[in-house]
Motif scaffolding. Structure first.
Motif, PDB file in Angstrom:
ATOM      1  N   ASP A  33       0.870  -1.167   0.000  1.00  0.00           N
ATOM      2  CA  ASP A  33       0.000   0.000   0.000  1.00  0.00           C
ATOM      3  C   ASP A  33       0.915   1.227   0.000  1.00  0.00           C
ATOM      4  O   ASP A  33       1.410   1.639   1.042  1.00  0.00           O
ATOM      5  N   THR A  34       1.168   1.793  -1.186  1.00  0.00           N
ATOM      6  CA  THR A  34       2.144   2.892  -1.244  1.00  0.00           C
ATOM      7  C   THR A  34       1.578   4.171  -0.648  1.00  0.00           C
ATOM      8  O   THR A  34       2.317   5.012  -0.162  1.00  0.00           O
ATOM      9  N   GLY A  35       0.230   4.300  -0.668  1.00  0.00           N
ATOM     10  CA  GLY A  35      -0.392   5.477  -0.041  1.00  0.00           C
ATOM     11  C   GLY A  35      -0.026   5.549   1.439  1.00  0.00           C
ATOM     12  O   GLY A  35       0.157   6.631   1.996  1.00  0.00           O
ATOM     13  N   ALA A  36       0.109   4.358   2.064  1.00  0.00           N
ATOM     14  CA  ALA A  36       0.436   4.325   3.496  1.00  0.00           C
ATOM     15  C   ALA A  36       1.808   4.950   3.755  1.00  0.00           C
ATOM     16  O   ALA A  36       2.034   5.544   4.819  1.00  0.00           O
ATOM     17  N   ILE A  89      -2.729   6.861  10.688  1.00  0.00           N
ATOM     18  CA  ILE A  89      -2.493   7.445   9.351  1.00  0.00           C
ATOM     19  C   ILE A  89      -3.762   7.443   8.501  1.00  0.00           C
ATOM     20  O   ILE A  89      -3.736   7.853   7.347  1.00  0.00           O
ATOM     21  N   ARG A  90      -4.867   6.946   9.048  1.00  0.00           N
ATOM     22  CA  ARG A  90      -6.085   6.803   8.237  1.00  0.00           C
ATOM     23  C   ARG A  90      -7.086   7.932   8.435  1.00  0.00           C
ATOM     24  O   ARG A  90      -8.207   7.846   7.943  1.00  0.00           O
ATOM     25  N   THR A  91      -6.737   8.962   9.186  1.00  0.00           N
ATOM     26  CA  THR A  91      -7.703  10.043   9.434  1.00  0.00           C
ATOM     27  C   THR A  91      -7.778  10.958   8.210  1.00  0.00           C
ATOM     28  O   THR A  91      -6.873  10.976   7.375  1.00  0.00           O
ATOM     29  N   ASP A 127      -0.557  -0.659  -4.865  1.00  0.00           N
ATOM     30  CA  ASP A 127      -1.543   0.327  -5.273  1.00  0.00           C
ATOM     31  C   ASP A 127      -1.027   1.716  -4.950  1.00  0.00           C
ATOM     32  O   ASP A 127      -0.225   1.901  -4.047  1.00  0.00           O
ATOM     33  N   GLY A 128      -1.405   2.673  -5.804  1.00  0.00           N
ATOM     34  CA  GLY A 128      -0.923   4.032  -5.615  1.00  0.00           C
ATOM     35  C   GLY A 128      -1.458   4.953  -6.688  1.00  0.00           C
ATOM     36  O   GLY A 128      -2.595   4.784  -7.157  1.00  0.00           O
ATOM     37  N   ARG A 129      -0.622   5.927  -7.054  1.00  0.00           N
ATOM     38  CA  ARG A 129      -1.038   6.913  -8.057  1.00  0.00           C
ATOM     39  C   ARG A 129      -0.140   6.880  -9.286  1.00  0.00           C
ATOM     40  O   ARG A 129      -0.556   7.248 -10.369  1.00  0.00           O
ATOM     41  N   ASP A 130       1.106   6.452  -9.086  1.00  0.00           N
ATOM     42  CA  ASP A 130       2.094   6.528 -10.174  1.00  0.00           C
ATOM     43  C   ASP A 130       2.858   5.217 -10.315  1.00  0.00           C
ATOM     44  O   ASP A 130       3.982   5.209 -10.781  1.00  0.00           O
ATOM     45  N   ILE A 131       2.252   4.112  -9.907  1.00  0.00           N
ATOM     46  CA  ILE A 131       2.997   2.840  -9.936  1.00  0.00           C
ATOM     47  C   ILE A 131       3.267   2.416 -11.385  1.00  0.00           C
ATOM     48  O   ILE A 131       4.387   2.080 -11.737  1.00  0.00           O
ATOM     49  N   ALA A 182      -5.825  17.987  -6.437  1.00  0.00           N
ATOM     50  CA  ALA A 182      -4.421  18.155  -6.064  1.00  0.00           C
ATOM     51  C   ALA A 182      -3.569  17.011  -6.620  1.00  0.00           C
ATOM     52  O   ALA A 182      -2.507  17.235  -7.196  1.00  0.00           O
ATOM     53  N   ASP A 183      -4.060  15.764  -6.488  1.00  0.00           N
ATOM     54  CA  ASP A 183      -3.266  14.611  -6.928  1.00  0.00           C
ATOM     55  C   ASP A 183      -3.081  14.573  -8.446  1.00  0.00           C
ATOM     56  O   ASP A 183      -2.066  14.104  -8.939  1.00  0.00           O
ATOM     57  N   SER A 184      -4.103  15.054  -9.191  1.00  0.00           N
ATOM     58  CA  SER A 184      -3.960  14.928 -10.643  1.00  0.00           C
ATOM     59  C   SER A 184      -3.407  16.175 -11.315  1.00  0.00           C
ATOM     60  O   SER A 184      -3.076  16.114 -12.498  1.00  0.00           O
TER      61      SER A 184
HETATM   62  O1   DC Z   1      -4.212   5.941  -1.509  1.00  0.00           O
HETATM   63  P1   DC Z   1      -4.204   6.862  -0.280  1.00  0.00           P
HETATM   64  O2   DC Z   1      -5.476   7.627  -0.112  1.00  0.00           O
HETATM   65  O3   DC Z   1      -3.816   6.112   0.964  1.00  0.00           O
HETATM   66  O4   DC Z   1      -3.014   7.917  -0.565  1.00  0.00           O
HETATM   67  C1   DC Z   1      -2.738   9.019   0.278  1.00  0.00           C
HETATM   68  C2   DC Z   1      -2.132  10.167  -0.537  1.00  0.00           C
HETATM   69  O5   DC Z   1      -0.819   9.811  -0.988  1.00  0.00           O
HETATM   70  C3   DC Z   1      -2.910  10.552  -1.774  1.00  0.00           C
HETATM   71  O6   DC Z   1      -3.544  11.789  -1.618  1.00  0.00           O
HETATM   72  C4   DC Z   1      -1.925  10.652  -2.896  1.00  0.00           C
HETATM   73  C5   DC Z   1      -0.629  10.205  -2.334  1.00  0.00           C
HETATM   74  N1   DC Z   1      -0.054   9.094  -3.058  1.00  0.00           N
HETATM   75  C6   DC Z   1       0.800   9.365  -4.109  1.00  0.00           C
HETATM   76  O7   DC Z   1       1.020  10.519  -4.430  1.00  0.00           O
HETATM   77  N2   DC Z   1       1.431   8.367  -4.772  1.00  0.00           N
HETATM   78  C7   DC Z   1       1.186   7.080  -4.444  1.00  0.00           C
HETATM   79  N3   DC Z   1       1.820   6.104  -5.104  1.00  0.00           N
HETATM   80  C8   DC Z   1       0.279   6.764  -3.397  1.00  0.00           C
HETATM   81  C9   DC Z   1      -0.323   7.788  -2.737  1.00  0.00           C
END
Ligand code: DC
Length: 448
Positions: A33-36, A89-91, A127-131, A182-184
Protein backbone atom coordinates in the motif's frame (compact mmCIF):
# COMPACT_ATOMS: atom_id res chain seq x y z
CA UNK A 1 14.08 -15.16 -11.46
CA UNK A 2 12.24 -11.90 -11.88
CA UNK A 3 9.11 -11.42 -9.85
CA UNK A 4 5.65 -10.50 -11.02
CA UNK A 5 4.69 -6.85 -10.57
CA UNK A 6 1.09 -5.73 -10.68
CA UNK A 7 0.47 -1.98 -10.63
CA UNK A 8 -2.92 -0.69 -9.54
CA UNK A 9 -3.34 3.07 -9.75
CA UNK A 10 -6.35 5.28 -9.29
CA UNK A 11 -7.97 8.00 -7.22
CA UNK A 12 -8.71 7.68 -3.51
CA UNK A 13 -11.82 5.73 -2.52
CA UNK A 14 -11.94 3.60 -5.69
CA UNK A 15 -11.47 0.57 -3.43
CA UNK A 16 -7.83 0.00 -4.41
CA UNK A 17 -6.50 -1.05 -1.03
CA UNK A 18 -9.30 -3.40 0.04
CA UNK A 19 -9.51 -4.96 -3.44
CA UNK A 20 -5.72 -5.34 -3.76
CA UNK A 21 -5.49 -6.87 -0.29
CA UNK A 22 -8.01 -9.57 -1.21
CA UNK A 23 -6.46 -10.15 -4.65
CA UNK A 24 -3.05 -10.52 -2.96
CA UNK A 25 -4.48 -13.06 -0.53
CA UNK A 26 -6.08 -15.11 -3.28
CA UNK A 27 -3.15 -15.03 -5.68
CA UNK A 28 -0.48 -15.29 -3.01
CA UNK A 29 1.15 -11.94 -3.70
CA UNK A 30 2.62 -9.38 -1.33
CA UNK A 31 0.39 -6.33 -1.17
CA UNK A 32 2.13 -2.97 -0.92
CA UNK A 33 0.00 0.00 0.00
CA UNK A 34 2.14 2.89 -1.24
CA UNK A 35 -0.39 5.48 -0.04
CA UNK A 36 0.44 4.33 3.50
CA UNK A 37 4.03 5.45 2.94
CA UNK A 38 2.90 8.95 1.97
CA UNK A 39 0.50 8.93 4.89
CA UNK A 40 3.38 8.01 7.19
CA UNK A 41 5.38 10.98 5.89
CA UNK A 42 2.25 13.09 6.48
CA UNK A 43 2.05 11.84 10.07
CA UNK A 44 5.74 12.56 10.60
CA UNK A 45 5.36 16.12 9.29
CA UNK A 46 2.32 16.69 11.46
CA UNK A 47 4.06 15.39 14.57
CA UNK A 48 6.97 17.68 13.83
CA UNK A 49 4.54 20.59 13.67
CA UNK A 50 5.49 21.40 10.09
CA UNK A 51 3.03 22.96 7.64
CA UNK A 52 2.77 20.34 4.84
CA UNK A 53 2.41 23.13 2.28
CA UNK A 54 5.78 24.57 3.37
CA UNK A 55 7.91 22.67 0.92
CA UNK A 56 11.27 23.89 2.20
CA UNK A 57 10.45 22.95 5.77
CA UNK A 58 9.25 19.49 4.70
CA UNK A 59 12.37 18.90 2.60
CA UNK A 60 14.60 20.08 5.47
CA UNK A 61 12.92 17.56 7.78
CA UNK A 62 13.47 14.58 5.50
CA UNK A 63 17.01 13.54 6.54
CA UNK A 64 15.72 12.86 10.07
CA UNK A 65 12.75 10.82 8.79
CA UNK A 66 13.28 7.17 9.57
CA UNK A 67 10.76 4.83 8.00
CA UNK A 68 11.09 1.07 8.26
CA UNK A 69 9.16 -1.23 5.96
CA UNK A 70 9.06 -5.00 6.14
CA UNK A 71 6.87 -7.86 5.02
CA UNK A 72 5.31 -10.05 7.66
CA UNK A 73 3.04 -12.93 6.67
CA UNK A 74 2.23 -11.32 3.35
CA UNK A 75 1.47 -8.01 5.06
CA UNK A 76 3.33 -4.76 4.80
CA UNK A 77 4.39 -3.30 8.15
CA UNK A 78 5.44 0.35 8.33
CA UNK A 79 7.45 1.68 11.22
CA UNK A 80 7.93 5.36 11.99
CA UNK A 81 10.80 5.99 14.38
CA UNK A 82 10.75 2.32 15.28
CA UNK A 83 7.03 2.10 16.09
CA UNK A 84 4.42 0.48 13.90
CA UNK A 85 2.01 3.06 12.48
CA UNK A 86 -1.58 1.98 12.90
CA UNK A 87 -4.88 3.65 12.16
CA UNK A 88 -3.41 7.02 13.02
CA UNK A 89 -2.49 7.44 9.35
CA UNK A 90 -6.08 6.80 8.24
CA UNK A 91 -7.70 10.04 9.43
CA UNK A 92 -9.00 12.67 7.04
CA UNK A 93 -6.48 15.14 8.39
CA UNK A 94 -3.59 12.82 7.56
CA UNK A 95 -5.13 12.18 4.10
CA UNK A 96 -4.71 15.90 3.44
CA UNK A 97 -1.18 15.94 4.85
CA UNK A 98 -0.30 12.95 2.67
CA UNK A 99 -1.72 14.60 -0.43
CA UNK A 100 0.29 17.78 0.24
CA UNK A 101 3.63 16.08 0.96
CA UNK A 102 3.19 13.72 -1.96
CA UNK A 103 3.41 16.69 -4.32
CA UNK A 104 7.00 17.34 -3.20
CA UNK A 105 9.52 15.64 -5.54
CA UNK A 106 12.06 15.08 -2.71
CA UNK A 107 9.43 13.14 -0.75
CA UNK A 108 8.64 11.02 -3.79
CA UNK A 109 12.32 10.37 -4.41
CA UNK A 110 12.77 9.27 -0.80
CA UNK A 111 9.93 6.76 -1.05
CA UNK A 112 10.96 5.35 -4.41
CA UNK A 113 13.40 2.74 -3.11
CA UNK A 114 10.98 1.47 -0.45
CA UNK A 115 8.45 0.80 -3.19
CA UNK A 116 10.89 -0.88 -5.56
CA UNK A 117 12.73 -2.88 -2.90
CA UNK A 118 10.08 -5.56 -2.31
CA UNK A 119 9.63 -6.31 -6.01
CA UNK A 120 13.08 -7.94 -6.10
CA UNK A 121 12.07 -10.44 -3.46
CA UNK A 122 8.36 -11.13 -3.89
CA UNK A 123 5.56 -11.26 -6.44
CA UNK A 124 3.89 -7.97 -5.61
CA UNK A 125 0.72 -6.01 -6.16
CA UNK A 126 1.11 -2.31 -5.41
CA UNK A 127 -1.54 0.33 -5.27
CA UNK A 128 -0.92 4.03 -5.62
CA UNK A 129 -1.04 6.91 -8.06
CA UNK A 130 2.09 6.53 -10.17
CA UNK A 131 3.00 2.84 -9.94
CA UNK A 132 2.39 2.03 -13.61
CA UNK A 133 3.81 5.34 -14.84
CA UNK A 134 6.86 6.00 -12.62
CA UNK A 135 7.65 3.27 -10.09
CA UNK A 136 7.22 0.25 -12.36
CA UNK A 137 6.70 1.33 -15.97
CA UNK A 138 7.68 -2.28 -16.81
CA UNK A 139 4.99 -3.88 -14.62
CA UNK A 140 3.52 -7.01 -16.24
CA UNK A 141 -0.03 -5.93 -15.37
CA UNK A 142 -1.30 -2.35 -15.02
CA UNK A 143 -4.78 -1.54 -13.86
CA UNK A 144 -6.35 1.89 -13.41
CA UNK A 145 -9.06 1.39 -10.82
CA UNK A 146 -11.58 4.18 -10.66
CA UNK A 147 -15.18 5.01 -9.78
CA UNK A 148 -17.39 8.11 -9.91
CA UNK A 149 -16.59 10.74 -7.20
CA UNK A 150 -20.03 10.11 -5.64
CA UNK A 151 -19.51 6.35 -5.43
CA UNK A 152 -16.05 6.83 -3.97
CA UNK A 153 -17.22 9.40 -1.44
CA UNK A 154 -20.06 7.14 -0.38
CA UNK A 155 -17.68 4.21 0.23
CA UNK A 156 -15.21 6.36 2.18
CA UNK A 157 -18.12 7.77 4.21
CA UNK A 158 -19.29 4.25 5.15
CA UNK A 159 -15.71 3.27 5.99
CA UNK A 160 -15.17 6.28 8.26
CA UNK A 161 -18.52 6.12 10.03
CA UNK A 162 -17.98 2.37 10.64
CA UNK A 163 -14.83 3.36 12.49
CA UNK A 164 -16.86 5.84 14.55
CA UNK A 165 -15.52 8.96 12.82
CA UNK A 166 -18.16 11.69 12.66
CA UNK A 167 -18.39 13.06 9.12
CA UNK A 168 -21.05 13.93 6.59
CA UNK A 169 -21.13 12.49 3.08
CA UNK A 170 -20.92 16.06 1.69
CA UNK A 171 -17.72 16.84 3.58
CA UNK A 172 -16.16 13.56 2.43
CA UNK A 173 -17.09 14.33 -1.19
CA UNK A 174 -15.71 17.86 -0.94
CA UNK A 175 -12.46 16.59 0.59
CA UNK A 176 -12.21 13.88 -2.04
CA UNK A 177 -12.75 16.31 -4.92
CA UNK A 178 -10.07 18.56 -3.48
CA UNK A 179 -7.63 15.65 -3.13
CA UNK A 180 -8.40 14.41 -6.67
CA UNK A 181 -7.69 17.86 -8.00
CA UNK A 182 -4.42 18.16 -6.06
CA UNK A 183 -3.27 14.61 -6.93
CA UNK A 184 -3.96 14.93 -10.64
CA UNK A 185 -2.74 18.48 -11.23
CA UNK A 186 0.50 18.38 -9.25
CA UNK A 187 3.68 18.65 -11.29
CA UNK A 188 5.50 15.69 -9.81
CA UNK A 189 4.10 12.32 -10.90
CA UNK A 190 0.45 13.35 -11.14
CA UNK A 191 -2.27 10.72 -10.89
CA UNK A 192 -2.69 9.32 -14.40
CA UNK A 193 -3.44 6.04 -16.08
CA UNK A 194 -0.44 4.51 -17.86
CA UNK A 195 -1.16 4.26 -21.61
CA UNK A 196 -1.00 0.47 -21.37
CA UNK A 197 -3.19 0.20 -18.25
CA UNK A 198 -6.59 -1.47 -18.30
CA UNK A 199 -9.18 0.91 -16.81
CA UNK A 200 -11.69 -0.67 -14.47
CA UNK A 201 -14.63 1.45 -13.31
CA UNK A 202 -16.00 -0.02 -10.09
CA UNK A 203 -18.92 2.44 -9.63
CA UNK A 204 -21.46 -0.32 -10.24
CA UNK A 205 -19.47 -3.25 -8.87
CA UNK A 206 -19.60 -4.53 -5.33
CA UNK A 207 -16.49 -5.70 -3.51
CA UNK A 208 -16.55 -9.30 -4.78
CA UNK A 209 -17.29 -8.12 -8.31
CA UNK A 210 -14.31 -5.74 -8.20
CA UNK A 211 -12.00 -8.48 -6.88
CA UNK A 212 -13.13 -10.92 -9.61
CA UNK A 213 -12.72 -8.26 -12.30
CA UNK A 214 -9.18 -7.45 -11.16
CA UNK A 215 -8.25 -11.15 -11.01
CA UNK A 216 -9.60 -11.71 -14.54
CA UNK A 217 -7.52 -8.81 -15.85
CA UNK A 218 -4.41 -10.14 -14.12
CA UNK A 219 -4.94 -13.63 -15.47
CA UNK A 220 -5.57 -12.48 -19.03
CA UNK A 221 -2.49 -10.22 -18.93
CA UNK A 222 -0.18 -12.83 -17.49
CA UNK A 223 -0.45 -14.92 -20.59
CA UNK A 224 0.18 -12.33 -23.26
CA UNK A 225 0.72 -13.89 -26.65
CA UNK A 226 3.74 -13.00 -28.76
CA UNK A 227 3.00 -11.82 -32.33
CA UNK A 228 4.36 -15.17 -33.60
CA UNK A 229 1.90 -17.10 -31.45
CA UNK A 230 -0.98 -14.86 -32.56
CA UNK A 231 -0.04 -15.53 -36.17
CA UNK A 232 0.08 -19.27 -35.50
CA UNK A 233 -3.39 -19.21 -33.93
CA UNK A 234 -4.75 -17.30 -36.93
CA UNK A 235 -3.28 -19.86 -39.30
CA UNK A 236 -4.71 -22.70 -37.22
CA UNK A 237 -8.13 -21.05 -37.32
CA UNK A 238 -8.03 -20.96 -41.13
CA UNK A 239 -7.24 -24.67 -41.44
CA UNK A 240 -9.83 -25.32 -38.72
CA UNK A 241 -12.58 -23.67 -40.74
CA UNK A 242 -11.44 -25.57 -43.82
CA UNK A 243 -11.52 -28.82 -41.85
CA UNK A 244 -15.04 -28.35 -40.56
CA UNK A 245 -16.28 -27.02 -43.87
CA UNK A 246 -15.04 -30.05 -45.76
CA UNK A 247 -15.11 -32.86 -43.22
CA UNK A 248 -17.47 -31.66 -40.52
CA UNK A 249 -20.49 -32.89 -42.47
CA UNK A 250 -19.07 -36.45 -42.55
CA UNK A 251 -18.87 -36.41 -38.76
CA UNK A 252 -22.39 -35.04 -38.50
CA UNK A 253 -23.63 -37.66 -40.94
CA UNK A 254 -21.85 -40.60 -39.31
CA UNK A 255 -22.84 -39.61 -35.83
CA UNK A 256 -26.34 -38.28 -36.48
CA UNK A 257 -25.58 -35.62 -33.94
CA UNK A 258 -28.39 -34.07 -31.95
CA UNK A 259 -27.28 -31.04 -29.96
CA UNK A 260 -29.06 -29.41 -27.04
CA UNK A 261 -27.90 -26.35 -25.10
CA UNK A 262 -25.89 -24.83 -27.93
CA UNK A 263 -26.84 -21.41 -26.52
CA UNK A 264 -24.76 -22.22 -23.41
CA UNK A 265 -21.53 -21.74 -25.34
CA UNK A 266 -20.43 -18.14 -24.68
CA UNK A 267 -20.05 -16.39 -28.02
CA UNK A 268 -16.92 -14.58 -26.90
CA UNK A 269 -14.24 -15.07 -24.26
CA UNK A 270 -12.28 -18.10 -23.17
CA UNK A 271 -13.64 -21.30 -21.69
CA UNK A 272 -12.79 -24.91 -20.95
CA UNK A 273 -15.17 -27.43 -22.49
CA UNK A 274 -15.26 -30.61 -20.41
CA UNK A 275 -16.89 -33.76 -21.73
CA UNK A 276 -17.00 -37.46 -21.04
CA UNK A 277 -15.09 -39.52 -23.59
CA UNK A 278 -16.45 -42.52 -25.46
CA UNK A 279 -14.98 -42.61 -28.96
CA UNK A 280 -12.12 -41.17 -31.02
CA UNK A 281 -14.56 -39.07 -33.01
CA UNK A 282 -15.93 -37.40 -29.84
CA UNK A 283 -13.79 -34.36 -30.31
CA UNK A 284 -15.04 -33.91 -33.87
CA UNK A 285 -18.61 -34.33 -32.66
CA UNK A 286 -18.03 -31.52 -30.16
CA UNK A 287 -16.27 -29.40 -32.78
CA UNK A 288 -19.20 -29.89 -35.15
CA UNK A 289 -21.71 -29.00 -32.41
CA UNK A 290 -20.42 -25.74 -30.96
CA UNK A 291 -20.78 -22.45 -32.78
CA UNK A 292 -17.10 -21.51 -32.33
CA UNK A 293 -13.77 -23.05 -33.19
CA UNK A 294 -12.13 -25.05 -30.44
CA UNK A 295 -8.79 -26.50 -29.46
CA UNK A 296 -8.28 -29.77 -27.65
CA UNK A 297 -5.56 -31.95 -26.17
CA UNK A 298 -4.57 -35.05 -28.08
CA UNK A 299 -1.89 -37.60 -27.23
CA UNK A 300 1.46 -36.79 -28.78
CA UNK A 301 1.73 -40.17 -30.57
CA UNK A 302 -1.13 -39.18 -32.90
CA UNK A 303 0.94 -36.30 -34.25
CA UNK A 304 3.45 -38.81 -35.63
CA UNK A 305 0.92 -40.47 -37.95
CA UNK A 306 1.19 -38.53 -41.27
CA UNK A 307 -2.39 -37.93 -42.47
CA UNK A 308 -3.96 -38.14 -39.05
CA UNK A 309 -1.52 -35.54 -37.80
CA UNK A 310 -2.69 -33.10 -40.49
CA UNK A 311 -6.33 -33.81 -39.70
CA UNK A 312 -6.11 -33.34 -35.96
CA UNK A 313 -3.94 -30.27 -36.24
CA UNK A 314 -6.54 -28.79 -38.58
CA UNK A 315 -9.20 -29.67 -36.04
CA UNK A 316 -7.36 -27.70 -33.33
CA UNK A 317 -5.33 -30.37 -31.49
CA UNK A 318 -2.63 -29.52 -28.94
CA UNK A 319 -0.06 -32.30 -28.36
CA UNK A 320 -0.20 -33.87 -24.91
CA UNK A 321 2.40 -36.08 -23.23
CA UNK A 322 0.37 -38.62 -21.31
CA UNK A 323 3.01 -40.46 -19.33
CA UNK A 324 3.80 -37.53 -17.08
CA UNK A 325 2.04 -34.29 -16.21
CA UNK A 326 2.57 -32.28 -19.37
CA UNK A 327 3.24 -28.72 -18.18
CA UNK A 328 3.70 -27.50 -21.75
CA UNK A 329 0.19 -28.63 -22.73
CA UNK A 330 -1.28 -27.11 -19.57
CA UNK A 331 0.48 -23.83 -20.22
CA UNK A 332 -0.68 -23.80 -23.85
CA UNK A 333 -4.27 -24.50 -22.76
CA UNK A 334 -4.05 -21.69 -20.19
CA UNK A 335 -2.61 -19.30 -22.78
CA UNK A 336 -5.35 -20.12 -25.27
CA UNK A 337 -8.25 -19.86 -22.81
CA UNK A 338 -6.86 -16.73 -21.12
CA UNK A 339 -6.73 -15.16 -24.57
CA UNK A 340 -10.36 -15.80 -25.36
CA UNK A 341 -10.30 -19.27 -26.95
CA UNK A 342 -12.17 -22.47 -26.15
CA UNK A 343 -10.20 -25.57 -25.22
CA UNK A 344 -11.88 -28.97 -24.86
CA UNK A 345 -10.50 -31.37 -22.27
CA UNK A 346 -11.71 -34.88 -21.45
CA UNK A 347 -11.30 -35.19 -17.68
CA UNK A 348 -11.41 -39.00 -17.89
CA UNK A 349 -8.06 -38.85 -19.69
CA UNK A 350 -8.90 -41.63 -22.12
CA UNK A 351 -11.88 -43.24 -23.80
CA UNK A 352 -14.24 -45.28 -21.68
CA UNK A 353 -16.48 -46.99 -24.26
CA UNK A 354 -19.37 -48.94 -22.84
CA UNK A 355 -18.90 -47.49 -19.36
CA UNK A 356 -21.40 -45.48 -17.40
CA UNK A 357 -19.44 -42.20 -17.02
CA UNK A 358 -20.71 -41.85 -13.44
CA UNK A 359 -18.74 -45.02 -12.58
CA UNK A 360 -15.45 -43.83 -14.07
CA UNK A 361 -12.48 -41.87 -12.71
CA UNK A 362 -11.55 -38.37 -13.79
CA UNK A 363 -8.60 -36.04 -13.37
CA UNK A 364 -8.44 -32.41 -12.29
CA UNK A 365 -6.19 -30.87 -14.98
CA UNK A 366 -9.18 -29.14 -16.64
CA UNK A 367 -10.04 -27.41 -13.35
CA UNK A 368 -6.43 -26.29 -12.98
CA UNK A 369 -6.48 -24.76 -16.48
CA UNK A 370 -9.77 -22.95 -15.76
CA UNK A 371 -8.44 -21.59 -12.46
CA UNK A 372 -5.16 -20.38 -13.97
CA UNK A 373 -6.84 -18.57 -16.85
CA UNK A 374 -9.87 -17.40 -14.85
CA UNK A 375 -12.38 -18.73 -17.40
CA UNK A 376 -15.63 -20.68 -16.94
CA UNK A 377 -15.99 -24.41 -17.57
CA UNK A 378 -18.73 -25.58 -19.92
CA UNK A 379 -19.81 -29.16 -19.11
CA UNK A 380 -20.80 -31.34 -22.05
CA UNK A 381 -22.33 -34.78 -21.90
CA UNK A 382 -21.87 -37.09 -24.88
CA UNK A 383 -24.46 -39.83 -25.06
CA UNK A 384 -24.86 -42.46 -27.65
CA UNK A 385 -27.31 -45.21 -28.14
CA UNK A 386 -26.19 -48.36 -26.35
CA UNK A 387 -22.96 -46.65 -25.26
CA UNK A 388 -20.98 -49.05 -27.49
CA UNK A 389 -18.56 -47.64 -30.01
CA UNK A 390 -19.81 -48.00 -33.55
CA UNK A 391 -18.92 -45.93 -36.58
CA UNK A 392 -22.56 -45.25 -37.40
CA UNK A 393 -24.20 -44.20 -34.24
CA UNK A 394 -26.69 -41.77 -32.88
CA UNK A 395 -24.95 -39.21 -30.74
CA UNK A 396 -26.48 -36.73 -28.40
CA UNK A 397 -24.43 -33.74 -27.32
CA UNK A 398 -25.87 -32.00 -24.28
CA UNK A 399 -24.20 -28.71 -23.45
CA UNK A 400 -24.68 -27.43 -19.90
CA UNK A 401 -24.55 -23.91 -18.51
CA UNK A 402 -21.08 -22.44 -17.95
CA UNK A 403 -19.76 -22.93 -14.41
CA UNK A 404 -18.17 -19.70 -13.16
CA UNK A 405 -15.03 -19.48 -11.06
CA UNK A 406 -17.24 -18.89 -8.00
CA UNK A 407 -19.44 -21.88 -8.82
CA UNK A 408 -16.34 -24.02 -9.17
CA UNK A 409 -15.36 -22.93 -5.66
CA UNK A 410 -12.05 -21.30 -6.62
CA UNK A 411 -10.57 -19.04 -3.97
CA UNK A 412 -6.82 -19.59 -3.67
CA UNK A 413 -6.28 -22.43 -6.15
CA UNK A 414 -4.34 -25.55 -5.11
CA UNK A 415 -4.84 -29.26 -5.64
CA UNK A 416 -7.67 -29.66 -3.11
CA UNK A 417 -9.69 -26.93 -4.86
CA UNK A 418 -8.98 -28.43 -8.30
CA UNK A 419 -10.15 -31.83 -7.07
CA UNK A 420 -13.39 -30.38 -5.69
CA UNK A 421 -13.97 -28.40 -8.87
CA UNK A 422 -13.28 -31.49 -11.02
CA UNK A 423 -15.89 -33.39 -8.98
CA UNK A 424 -18.41 -30.61 -9.58
CA UNK A 425 -17.66 -30.52 -13.30
CA UNK A 426 -17.87 -34.27 -13.75
CA UNK A 427 -20.96 -34.42 -11.54
CA UNK A 428 -22.59 -31.87 -13.84
CA UNK A 429 -21.62 -33.85 -16.97
CA UNK A 430 -23.28 -36.95 -15.48
CA UNK A 431 -26.34 -34.96 -14.37
CA UNK A 432 -26.80 -33.61 -17.92
CA UNK A 433 -26.94 -37.18 -19.25
CA UNK A 434 -28.93 -38.56 -16.29
CA UNK A 435 -26.08 -40.89 -15.38
CA UNK A 436 -25.98 -42.10 -11.81
CA UNK A 437 -23.20 -43.94 -10.07
CA UNK A 438 -23.81 -47.66 -9.65
CA UNK A 439 -20.42 -48.67 -8.22
CA UNK A 440 -19.19 -47.73 -4.73
CA UNK A 441 -17.15 -44.48 -4.68
CA UNK A 442 -13.40 -45.03 -5.16
CA UNK A 443 -11.18 -44.65 -2.09
CA UNK A 444 -8.40 -42.71 -3.58
CA UNK A 445 -8.48 -39.99 -6.17
CA UNK A 446 -5.86 -40.01 -8.85
CA UNK A 447 -5.17 -36.57 -10.26
CA UNK A 448 -3.60 -34.95 -13.26
O1 DC B 1 -4.21 5.94 -1.51
P1 DC B 1 -4.20 6.86 -0.28
O2 DC B 1 -5.48 7.63 -0.11
O3 DC B 1 -3.82 6.11 0.96
O4 DC B 1 -3.01 7.92 -0.56
C1 DC B 1 -2.74 9.02 0.28
C2 DC B 1 -2.13 10.17 -0.54
O5 DC B 1 -0.82 9.81 -0.99
C3 DC B 1 -2.91 10.55 -1.77
O6 DC B 1 -3.54 11.79 -1.62
C4 DC B 1 -1.92 10.65 -2.90
C5 DC B 1 -0.63 10.20 -2.33
N1 DC B 1 -0.05 9.09 -3.06
C6 DC B 1 0.80 9.36 -4.11
O7 DC B 1 1.02 10.52 -4.43
N2 DC B 1 1.43 8.37 -4.77
C7 DC B 1 1.19 7.08 -4.44
N3 DC B 1 1.82 6.10 -5.10
C8 DC B 1 0.28 6.76 -3.40
C9 DC B 1 -0.32 7.79 -2.74
Amino acid sequence: MSHLKIAVDGPGGAGKSSVCKEVARRLNLLYIDTGALYRTVGLYVKRAGIDPADRDAVVASLPALSIGVRAEQGRQIILLDGNEVGDEIRTQEISMYASRVSAIPEVRAKLLDYQRGFANEFDVILDGRDIGTVIFPDAEVKIFLTASPEARAHRRYLELTAKGVEVTEESVLAEMNERDRADSTRESAPLAAAPDAVTLDTSDLDFDGSVSAVISIIKSKRYVLTPEKKKKIKKERRSYRFFYFTLGWIVRFLHRIKVTGRENIPLTGGGVLCANHIAILDIFSIGASVPRSINFLAKRELFKVPILSFLIRSAGAIPLERKKTDLGAIRRSVELTANGNLVAIFPQGHRQPGMNPADTEYKSGAALVAYRSGVPVIPICIKMKGQKYRIFRRTEIIIGKPLSQEELGFVNGGSAEYREAAAKIFGEICRLGNFERTLPAPEKDENA
